[in-house]
Design a protein around this motif. Structure first.
Motif, PDB file in Angstrom:
ATOM      1  N   PHE A 153       0.668  -1.371   0.126  1.00 35.97           N
ATOM      2  CA  PHE A 153      -0.040  -0.157   0.006  1.00 35.97           C
ATOM      3  C   PHE A 153       0.867   1.136   0.112  1.00 35.97           C
ATOM      4  O   PHE A 153       0.094   2.461  -0.565  1.00 35.97           O
ATOM      5  CB  PHE A 153      -0.814  -0.217   1.298  1.00 35.97           C
ATOM      6  CG  PHE A 153      -0.518   1.056   2.264  1.00 35.97           C
ATOM      7  CD1 PHE A 153       0.108   0.653   3.250  1.00 35.97           C
ATOM      8  CD2 PHE A 153      -1.253   2.126   2.139  1.00 35.97           C
ATOM      9  CE1 PHE A 153       0.311   1.663   4.177  1.00 35.97           C
ATOM     10  CE2 PHE A 153      -0.897   3.261   3.199  1.00 35.97           C
ATOM     11  CZ  PHE A 153      -0.074   2.807   4.251  1.00 35.97           C
ATOM     12  N   LYS A 154       2.005   1.253   0.263  1.00 29.04           N
ATOM     13  CA  LYS A 154       3.010   2.481   0.256  1.00 29.04           C
ATOM     14  C   LYS A 154       3.024   3.088  -0.822  1.00 29.04           C
ATOM     15  O   LYS A 154       3.544   4.273  -1.092  1.00 29.04           O
ATOM     16  CB  LYS A 154       4.420   2.005   0.823  1.00 29.04           C
ATOM     17  CG  LYS A 154       4.371   1.485   2.426  1.00 29.04           C
ATOM     18  CD  LYS A 154       4.146   2.804   3.318  1.00 29.04           C
ATOM     19  CE  LYS A 154       4.335   2.544   4.652  1.00 29.04           C
ATOM     20  NZ  LYS A 154       3.752   1.268   5.317  1.00 29.04           N
ATOM     21  N   ASP A 155       3.031   2.503  -2.095  1.00 37.70           N
ATOM     22  CA  ASP A 155       2.854   3.097  -3.342  1.00 37.70           C
ATOM     23  C   ASP A 155       1.878   4.201  -3.233  1.00 37.70           C
ATOM     24  O   ASP A 155       2.178   5.101  -4.208  1.00 37.70           O
ATOM     25  CB  ASP A 155       2.692   2.017  -4.222  1.00 37.70           C
ATOM     26  CG  ASP A 155       3.977   1.008  -4.349  1.00 37.70           C
ATOM     27  OD1 ASP A 155       4.899   1.568  -4.107  1.00 37.70           O
ATOM     28  OD2 ASP A 155       3.514  -0.160  -4.872  1.00 37.70           O
ATOM     29  N   GLY A 195      10.661  -0.924   5.942  1.00 41.84           N
ATOM     30  CA  GLY A 195      10.716  -1.587   4.872  1.00 41.84           C
ATOM     31  C   GLY A 195      10.226  -1.381   3.433  1.00 41.84           C
ATOM     32  O   GLY A 195      10.563  -1.013   2.549  1.00 41.84           O
ATOM     33  N   ASN A 196       8.744  -1.419   3.677  1.00 43.21           N
ATOM     34  CA  ASN A 196       8.013  -1.311   2.350  1.00 43.21           C
ATOM     35  C   ASN A 196       8.079   0.224   1.887  1.00 43.21           C
ATOM     36  O   ASN A 196       8.026   0.391   0.725  1.00 43.21           O
ATOM     37  CB  ASN A 196       6.468  -1.573   2.486  1.00 43.21           C
ATOM     38  CG  ASN A 196       6.345  -3.069   2.731  1.00 43.21           C
ATOM     39  OD1 ASN A 196       6.919  -3.803   2.229  1.00 43.21           O
ATOM     40  ND2 ASN A 196       5.217  -3.366   3.722  1.00 43.21           N
ATOM     41  N   LEU A 197       8.027   1.098   2.870  1.00 39.89           N
ATOM     42  CA  LEU A 197       8.308   2.699   2.465  1.00 39.89           C
ATOM     43  C   LEU A 197       9.369   2.807   1.507  1.00 39.89           C
ATOM     44  O   LEU A 197       9.497   3.343   0.494  1.00 39.89           O
ATOM     45  CB  LEU A 197       8.026   3.615   3.515  1.00 39.89           C
ATOM     46  CG  LEU A 197       8.446   5.031   3.160  1.00 39.89           C
ATOM     47  CD1 LEU A 197       7.117   5.319   2.055  1.00 39.89           C
ATOM     48  CD2 LEU A 197       8.063   5.775   4.442  1.00 39.89           C
ATOM     49  N   ALA A 238       0.573   0.701  11.942  1.00 39.71           N
ATOM     50  CA  ALA A 238       2.157   0.953  12.267  1.00 39.71           C
ATOM     51  C   ALA A 238       2.117   2.310  13.046  1.00 39.71           C
ATOM     52  O   ALA A 238       1.880   2.337  14.296  1.00 39.71           O
ATOM     53  CB  ALA A 238       2.987   0.733  10.932  1.00 39.71           C
ATOM     54  N   SER A 239       2.159   3.436  12.106  1.00 40.71           N
ATOM     55  CA  SER A 239       2.251   4.585  12.844  1.00 40.71           C
ATOM     56  C   SER A 239       0.790   5.210  13.085  1.00 40.71           C
ATOM     57  O   SER A 239       0.590   6.268  13.720  1.00 40.71           O
ATOM     58  CB  SER A 239       3.004   5.700  11.902  1.00 40.71           C
ATOM     59  OG  SER A 239       2.169   6.054  10.740  1.00 40.71           O
ATOM     60  N   GLY A 240      -0.161   4.482  12.374  1.00 39.35           N
ATOM     61  CA  GLY A 240      -1.548   4.622  12.522  1.00 39.35           C
ATOM     62  C   GLY A 240      -2.042   5.882  11.332  1.00 39.35           C
ATOM     63  O   GLY A 240      -3.300   6.380  11.506  1.00 39.35           O
ATOM     64  N   SER A 241      -0.984   6.178  10.636  1.00 43.85           N
ATOM     65  CA  SER A 241      -1.416   7.247   9.489  1.00 43.85           C
ATOM     66  C   SER A 241      -2.588   6.546   8.441  1.00 43.85           C
ATOM     67  O   SER A 241      -3.553   7.347   8.298  1.00 43.85           O
ATOM     68  CB  SER A 241      -0.239   7.609   8.580  1.00 43.85           C
ATOM     69  OG  SER A 241      -0.686   8.356   7.787  1.00 43.85           O
ATOM     70  N   GLN A 242      -2.306   5.582   7.977  1.00 42.78           N
ATOM     71  CA  GLN A 242      -3.416   4.875   7.121  1.00 42.78           C
ATOM     72  C   GLN A 242      -4.794   4.890   7.745  1.00 42.78           C
ATOM     73  O   GLN A 242      -5.847   5.128   7.146  1.00 42.78           O
ATOM     74  CB  GLN A 242      -2.833   3.362   6.546  1.00 42.78           C
ATOM     75  CG  GLN A 242      -3.862   2.688   6.002  1.00 42.78           C
ATOM     76  CD  GLN A 242      -3.430   1.249   5.554  1.00 42.78           C
ATOM     77  OE1 GLN A 242      -4.216   0.510   4.476  1.00 42.78           O
ATOM     78  NE2 GLN A 242      -2.523   0.706   5.892  1.00 42.78           N
ATOM     79  N   PHE A 243      -4.709   4.236   8.987  1.00 43.45           N
ATOM     80  CA  PHE A 243      -5.947   4.269   9.494  1.00 43.45           C
ATOM     81  C   PHE A 243      -6.861   5.759   9.924  1.00 43.45           C
ATOM     82  O   PHE A 243      -7.975   5.607   9.262  1.00 43.45           O
ATOM     83  CB  PHE A 243      -5.724   3.828  11.040  1.00 43.45           C
ATOM     84  CG  PHE A 243      -6.945   3.461  11.975  1.00 43.45           C
ATOM     85  CD1 PHE A 243      -7.499   2.117  11.913  1.00 43.45           C
ATOM     86  CD2 PHE A 243      -7.725   4.280  12.587  1.00 43.45           C
ATOM     87  CE1 PHE A 243      -8.221   1.828  12.580  1.00 43.45           C
ATOM     88  CE2 PHE A 243      -8.902   4.151  13.186  1.00 43.45           C
ATOM     89  CZ  PHE A 243      -9.195   2.957  13.140  1.00 43.45           C
ATOM     90  N   ILE A 284      -5.485  -5.746   2.913  1.00 41.12           N
ATOM     91  CA  ILE A 284      -4.330  -6.935   2.697  1.00 41.12           C
ATOM     92  C   ILE A 284      -3.326  -5.813   2.159  1.00 41.12           C
ATOM     93  O   ILE A 284      -3.191  -5.598   0.792  1.00 41.12           O
ATOM     94  CB  ILE A 284      -4.829  -7.901   1.993  1.00 41.12           C
ATOM     95  CG1 ILE A 284      -5.905  -8.745   2.624  1.00 41.12           C
ATOM     96  CG2 ILE A 284      -3.513  -8.831   1.747  1.00 41.12           C
ATOM     97  CD1 ILE A 284      -5.769  -9.078   3.957  1.00 41.12           C
ATOM     98  N   SER A 285      -2.408  -5.051   3.017  1.00 35.66           N
ATOM     99  CA  SER A 285      -1.550  -4.215   2.776  1.00 35.66           C
ATOM    100  C   SER A 285      -0.195  -4.592   1.999  1.00 35.66           C
ATOM    101  O   SER A 285       0.625  -3.583   1.520  1.00 35.66           O
ATOM    102  CB  SER A 285      -1.052  -3.396   3.820  1.00 35.66           C
ATOM    103  OG  SER A 285      -0.792  -4.079   4.940  1.00 35.66           O
ATOM    104  N   GLY A 286       0.123  -5.846   2.171  1.00 40.38           N
ATOM    105  CA  GLY A 286       1.607  -5.970   1.535  1.00 40.38           C
ATOM    106  C   GLY A 286       1.765  -7.518   1.049  1.00 40.38           C
ATOM    107  O   GLY A 286       1.045  -8.470   1.542  1.00 40.38           O
TER     108      GLY A 286
HETATM  109  C1  LIG Z   1       3.129   1.136   6.515  1.00 41.53           C
HETATM  110  C2  LIG Z   1       2.375  -0.125   6.502  1.00 41.53           C
HETATM  111  C3  LIG Z   1       1.041  -0.122   7.094  1.00 41.53           C
HETATM  112  C4  LIG Z   1       0.563   0.916   7.974  1.00 41.53           C
HETATM  113  O1  LIG Z   1       1.392   2.011   8.007  1.00 41.53           O
HETATM  114  P1  LIG Z   1       0.750   3.380   8.798  1.00 41.53           P
HETATM  115  O2  LIG Z   1       2.051   3.695   9.511  1.00 41.53           O
HETATM  116  O3  LIG Z   1      -0.084   2.865   9.985  1.00 41.53           O
HETATM  117  O4  LIG Z   1       0.379   4.194   7.893  1.00 41.53           O
HETATM  118  C5  LIG Z   1       0.392  -1.510   6.933  1.00 41.53           C
HETATM  119  N1  LIG Z   1       0.754  -2.317   6.152  1.00 41.53           N
HETATM  120  C6  LIG Z   1       2.082  -2.392   5.568  1.00 41.53           C
HETATM  121  C7  LIG Z   1       2.362  -3.775   4.825  1.00 41.53           C
HETATM  122  C8  LIG Z   1       2.714  -1.493   5.578  1.00 41.53           C
HETATM  123  O5  LIG Z   1       4.060  -1.435   5.059  1.00 41.53           O
END
Ligand SMILES: *Cc1c(COP(=O)(O)O)cnc(C)c1O
Ligand SMILES: [Zn+2]
Length: 415
Positions: free
Chosen positions: A108-110, A134-136, A237-242, A374-376
């Protein structure tokens, strides 16, 4: 055309123009992008969106101004899959998977990087950087290569081999820090002060970066036929997506593009790094940092920047936050793969295991619609399954040997 009109402090409401700025001069609160939704009403319509490109930029009117053209490798517009078989196992009537494994670099980082680097280019930056779990880093390195920029990505040195390789292959500078993500993030805040001309996607460009996550909400609503789901499960993770998924749904309601009740948002964390789930369960307003220890490395942020905003959102919406063990994560990666043919990284296991947990304790209603993010992609965390996901049997190249092995595994009848 973008209806973004600048930045606003999430704490005190002070406003700023759309410049390279991420914290408030008055209260040091974080900034976010604000929009003139009144002006967008009647202009941004279902039809105007549907006429757009098959990427997240179909929602460009509700994203930060990308300048002449977005940095667009095709992030977003990923499949929303009806998960009937997984739904049966979990006892859920209407389950959907938002399959963000299908992004250009497999996460989802894309979405957030496409947004951040578009704004960075508009603002005159020419170097991309980030602090990453990692993904970012992978996404920043790929998008930088795509537009011919140098990149500096900074990660914990002991990340999964696949994630390091998937970042290094794009040719930028990759710094592996002997420490965890919270050490990496602290270092990057210091580096921003030394290199203000570098676009750190999730530090000095964070207000623009964060907006990319709204497109998950936009797509889910559009793909359901402009209908909000009742419940959404989001990895944290950081909660930004949420928080930005919540903002995305709110904007659609405000524009009259969807009607009905706002979806209830549910969070998903690994117990080895669950500071927000813990604060929620304890009824605390502050998130106490935790030293991460989990296979869900992409979610391993012990001191999450958006933690308090996630708590506010979950409490206001009547949601909940799951916290699951590494064993449950592995079990649910496998459950998702065997029921739906979708191979997720550890974060996907966290989401499905948390979904199951919250159904069991009654906070998620299995009779109402549910979307799980499903983010990755699973190839990113191959290390954790490589020992168990292996050949069923090793045989010699003879029919007898094959038949023997198949008999043992009951694929042919015993003679
Ligand atoms: C970064 C990440 C998230 C969520 O990141 P936030 O910092 O909460 O926005 C969720 N899933 C995957 C696979 C990620 O790489
Ligand atoms: Zn402020």
């Amino acid at each position: 055309m973008s209806f973004a009109i600048g930045l606003i402090c999430r704490e005190c409401g002070e406003t700023y123009p759309s410049e390279a700025r991420y914290s408030c001069d008055f209260c040091f609160g974080p900034l976010e992008v604000r929009y003139d939704l009144e002006a967008a009403k009647g202009v941004v319509t279902r039809a105007s969106i549907e006429a757009g490109p098959l990427s997240m930029w179909r929602y460009g009117a509700l994203l930060p101004d990308p300048g002449d053209a977005p940095v667009d490798m095709g992030a977003g517009w990923t499949p929303l899959r009806r998960a009937t078989r997984l739904g049966e196992v979990l006892g859920v009537r209407e389950l959907w998977l938002k399959d963000d494994t299908r992004n250009p670099t497999g996460s989802f980082k894309d979405r957030v990087v496409s947004c951040a680097l578009s704004s960075a280019r508009r603002l005159g930056f020419t170097t991309a950087a980030c602090a990453s779990t990692g993904n970012l880093a992978t996404s920043v390195a790929a998008h930088a290569a795509f537009i011919g920029w140098p990149s500096v990505t900074i990660i914990p040195s002991d990340l999964e081999r696949s994630k390091i390789a998937m970042t290094a292959i794009f040719g930028g500078t990759v710094l592996g820090v002997e420490g965890n993500y919270d050490d990496v993030n602290r270092l990057c805040v210091e580096l921003v002060a030394e290199h203000p001309d570098w676009a750190f996607a999730n530090v000095n460009l964070r207000p623009y970066y964060a907006e990319g996550s709204k497109t998950l909400a936009f797509e889910i609503a559009e793909q359901l036929g402009w209908r909000p789901p009742r419940q959404v499960v989001v990895p944290i993770a950081s909660g930004s997506q949420f928080t930005k998924i919540a903002k995305g749904f709110h904007q659609l309601f405000e524009l009259g593009l969807i009607e009905g009740d706002a979806p209830v948002l549910f969070g998903a964390q690994a117990t080895g790094c669950s500071p927000i789930a813990t604060a929620f369960a304890d009824g605390a307003d502050v998130v106490t940092p935790q030293r991460p220890n989990t296979i869900a490395r992409s979610l391993a942020i012990g001191n999450p920047a958006d933690g308090p905003y996630v708590l506010d959102e979950v409490r206001a919406g009547g949601g909940d936050i799951g916290s699951v063990s590494d064993n449950e994560i592995l079990e649910c990666i496998s459950l998702l793969a065997t029921t739906e043919g979708v191979f997720a990284e550890t974060a996907g296991g966290v989401t499905i295991a948390s979904l199951r947990q919250m159904i069991r304790r009654g906070s998620i209603n299995p009779d109402e619609s549910i979307v799980a993010i499903i983010s990755g992609h699973g190839l990113k965390t191959l290390d954790v399954i490589a020992d168990t996901a292996t050949v069923t049997a090793t045989i010699s190249p003879s029919l007898a040997s094959a038949e023997d092995a198949l008999r043992v595994h009951q694929l042919v009848a015993a003679s």
